[in-house]
Scaffold this motif. Structure first.
Motif, PDB file in Angstrom:
ATOM      1  N   LYS A  77      17.266  71.170  44.778  1.00 50.71           N
ATOM      2  CA  LYS A  77      16.684  71.196  46.393  1.00 50.71           C
ATOM      3  C   LYS A  77      15.756  70.880  46.484  1.00 50.71           C
ATOM      4  N   HIS A  78      14.327  70.755  45.914  1.00 49.00           N
ATOM      5  CA  HIS A  78      13.244  70.318  46.639  1.00 49.00           C
ATOM      6  C   HIS A  78      13.781  68.488  46.553  1.00 49.00           C
ATOM      7  N   LEU A  79      14.427  67.586  46.105  1.00 47.69           N
ATOM      8  CA  LEU A  79      14.338  66.632  46.219  1.00 47.69           C
ATOM      9  C   LEU A  79      15.544  66.303  47.062  1.00 47.69           C
ATOM     10  N   ALA A  80      16.338  67.524  47.620  1.00 46.97           N
ATOM     11  CA  ALA A  80      16.875  67.135  48.912  1.00 46.97           C
ATOM     12  C   ALA A  80      16.529  66.770  50.305  1.00 46.97           C
ATOM     13  N   SER A  81      15.638  68.386  49.791  1.00 44.75           N
ATOM     14  CA  SER A  81      14.559  68.388  51.195  1.00 44.75           C
ATOM     15  C   SER A  81      13.983  67.307  51.637  1.00 44.75           C
ATOM     16  N   GLU A  82      13.114  66.640  50.434  1.00 42.74           N
ATOM     17  CA  GLU A  82      12.483  65.393  50.878  1.00 42.74           C
ATOM     18  C   GLU A  82      13.705  64.409  50.952  1.00 42.74           C
ATOM     19  N   ILE A  83      14.692  63.975  50.325  1.00 42.37           N
ATOM     20  CA  ILE A  83      15.388  63.161  51.628  1.00 42.37           C
ATOM     21  C   ILE A  83      15.611  63.741  52.956  1.00 42.37           C
ATOM     22  N   ALA A  84      15.839  64.212  52.683  1.00 44.10           N
ATOM     23  CA  ALA A  84      16.097  65.415  54.464  1.00 44.10           C
ATOM     24  C   ALA A  84      14.956  64.737  55.404  1.00 44.10           C
ATOM     25  N   SER A  85      13.703  64.958  54.597  1.00 43.28           N
ATOM     26  CA  SER A  85      13.002  64.790  55.429  1.00 43.28           C
ATOM     27  C   SER A  85      12.606  63.459  55.809  1.00 43.28           C
ATOM     28  N   LEU A  86      13.101  62.484  54.484  1.00 44.98           N
ATOM     29  CA  LEU A  86      12.726  61.231  55.111  1.00 44.98           C
ATOM     30  C   LEU A  86      13.870  60.436  55.775  1.00 44.98           C
ATOM     31  N   ARG A  87      14.856  61.270  55.707  1.00 43.58           N
ATOM     32  CA  ARG A  87      15.739  60.599  56.306  1.00 43.58           C
ATOM     33  C   ARG A  87      15.494  61.415  57.979  1.00 43.58           C
ATOM     34  N   GLN A  88      14.855  62.294  58.285  1.00 45.03           N
ATOM     35  CA  GLN A  88      14.737  62.780  59.540  1.00 45.03           C
ATOM     36  C   GLN A  88      13.415  61.971  60.304  1.00 45.03           C
ATOM     37  N   ARG A  89      12.734  61.235  59.503  1.00 40.62           N
ATOM     38  CA  ARG A  89      11.772  60.224  59.154  1.00 40.62           C
ATOM     39  C   ARG A  89      11.960  59.036  60.214  1.00 40.62           C
ATOM     40  N   VAL A  90      12.781  58.652  59.383  1.00 39.32           N
ATOM     41  CA  VAL A  90      13.468  56.915  59.832  1.00 39.32           C
ATOM     42  C   VAL A  90      13.812  57.694  61.226  1.00 39.32           C
ATOM     43  N   ALA A  91      15.058  58.650  61.550  1.00 38.34           N
ATOM     44  CA  ALA A  91      15.737  58.824  62.605  1.00 38.34           C
ATOM     45  C   ALA A  91      14.972  58.875  63.466  1.00 38.34           C
ATOM     46  N   GLU A  92      13.857  59.246  63.325  1.00 37.08           N
ATOM     47  CA  GLU A  92      12.756  59.588  64.687  1.00 37.08           C
ATOM     48  C   GLU A  92      12.219  57.976  64.705  1.00 37.08           C
ATOM     49  N   ARG A  93      12.188  57.856  63.998  1.00 31.53           N
ATOM     50  CA  ARG A  93      11.043  55.962  63.983  1.00 31.53           C
ATOM     51  C   ARG A  93      12.664  55.201  64.882  1.00 31.53           C
ATOM     52  N   GLN A  94      13.326  55.561  64.544  1.00 33.30           N
ATOM     53  CA  GLN A  94      14.513  54.420  65.145  1.00 33.30           C
ATOM     54  C   GLN A  94      14.697  54.924  66.096  1.00 33.30           C
ATOM     55  N   THR A  95      14.755  56.147  67.181  1.00 32.32           N
ATOM     56  CA  THR A  95      14.639  56.803  68.501  1.00 32.32           C
ATOM     57  C   THR A  95      13.381  55.835  69.695  1.00 32.32           C
ATOM     58  N   ILE A  96      11.887  55.565  68.629  1.00 31.65           N
ATOM     59  CA  ILE A  96      10.600  55.526  69.178  1.00 31.65           C
ATOM     60  C   ILE A  96      10.928  54.108  69.533  1.00 31.65           C
ATOM     61  N   VAL A  97      12.267  53.265  68.640  1.00 33.85           N
ATOM     62  CA  VAL A  97      12.051  52.247  68.554  1.00 33.85           C
ATOM     63  C   VAL A  97      13.244  51.531  69.827  1.00 33.85           C
ATOM     64  N   ARG A  98      14.094  52.672  70.245  1.00 34.21           N
ATOM     65  CA  ARG A  98      14.966  52.388  71.292  1.00 34.21           C
ATOM     66  C   ARG A  98      14.534  52.853  72.571  1.00 34.21           C
ATOM     67  N   ALA A  99      13.272  54.194  72.449  1.00 29.01           N
ATOM     68  CA  ALA A  99      12.790  54.190  73.541  1.00 29.01           C
ATOM     69  C   ALA A  99      11.799  52.902  74.399  1.00 29.01           C
TER      70      ALA A  99
END
Length: 205
Positions: free
Chosen positions: A127-149
């Protein structure tokens, strides 16, 4: 110095045993009761109240996906596989449900307590690993959104100024930079859609 993990108190926990009537069920129930767990056995499928269980033991020999009120690998509690047959297909099926521990059948007078502890620790680590992976994916997605903006604001000129403009917009809107970036991207997408709609109408005219 690394501290050893504490052994949890399992008294009062609830465990479901998904297995056909068999001496295996009786052996597991005796051990679970001695540890202090509340046990319920069922077959051929888990009832809806099993979603609130602390542990689930399941028969890997005759089990099938439809027995579980969740998708394979998405159990909300630790699973212990009861394995009698070592046929590759049966082992593969048990693995598809991400069993956190296993007990070999026939089950004797010991082994259940250690299986519970191993299952609990494995489940928490997963569960802890899945939470970390989800957090990393969210951060990557946010960075990509910032780049697009930033790309939308800069229009191919100075990215530094565009990023400063994005931060300024975030402050004026009183939201985070990430939320501001999502808003800019959404607005840009709407503009593109409107322009494409206008082009289609002009072509039809």
């Amino acid at each position: 110095m690394t501290r050893a993990p504490r052994i949890p108190n399992l008294g009062g926990a609830k465990a479901f045993i998904l297995h056909r009537p068999h001496p295996t069920v009786q052996a597991i129930t005796r051990q679970l009761s001695a540890i202090g767990l509340i046990t319920l056995d069922c077959w051929p499928e888990l009832p809806p109240e099993a979603l609130a269980a602390d542990f689930v033991f399941f028969d890997a020999d005759l089990g099938f996906d439809e027995q579980f009120p969740w998708k394979p690998g998405e159990a909300p509690m630790p699973l212990v596989a009861l394995i009698g047959s070592e046929a590759p297909g049966r082992i593969e099926w048990a693995l598809s449900h991400k069993a956190d521990a296993q007990l070999l059948k026939p089950v004797g007078n010991a082994g259940v307590y250690s299986a519970l502890l191993i299952a609990r620790q494995s489940f928490e680590a997963r569960k802890h690993l899945a939470s970390e992976i989800a957090s990393l994916r969210q951060r990557v997605a946010e960075r990509q959104t910032i780049v697009r903006a930033v790309a939308a604001l800069s229009k191919g000129t100075d990215d530094g100024r565009a990023y400063a403009q994005l931060r300024s917009l975030a402050m004026s809107w009183q939201i985070s930079v990430e939320d501001a970036a999502r808003r800019i991207v959404a607005m840009t997408s709407e503009e593109v859609t409107r322009e494409e709609g206008g082009d289609d109408q002009s072509h039809r005219a």
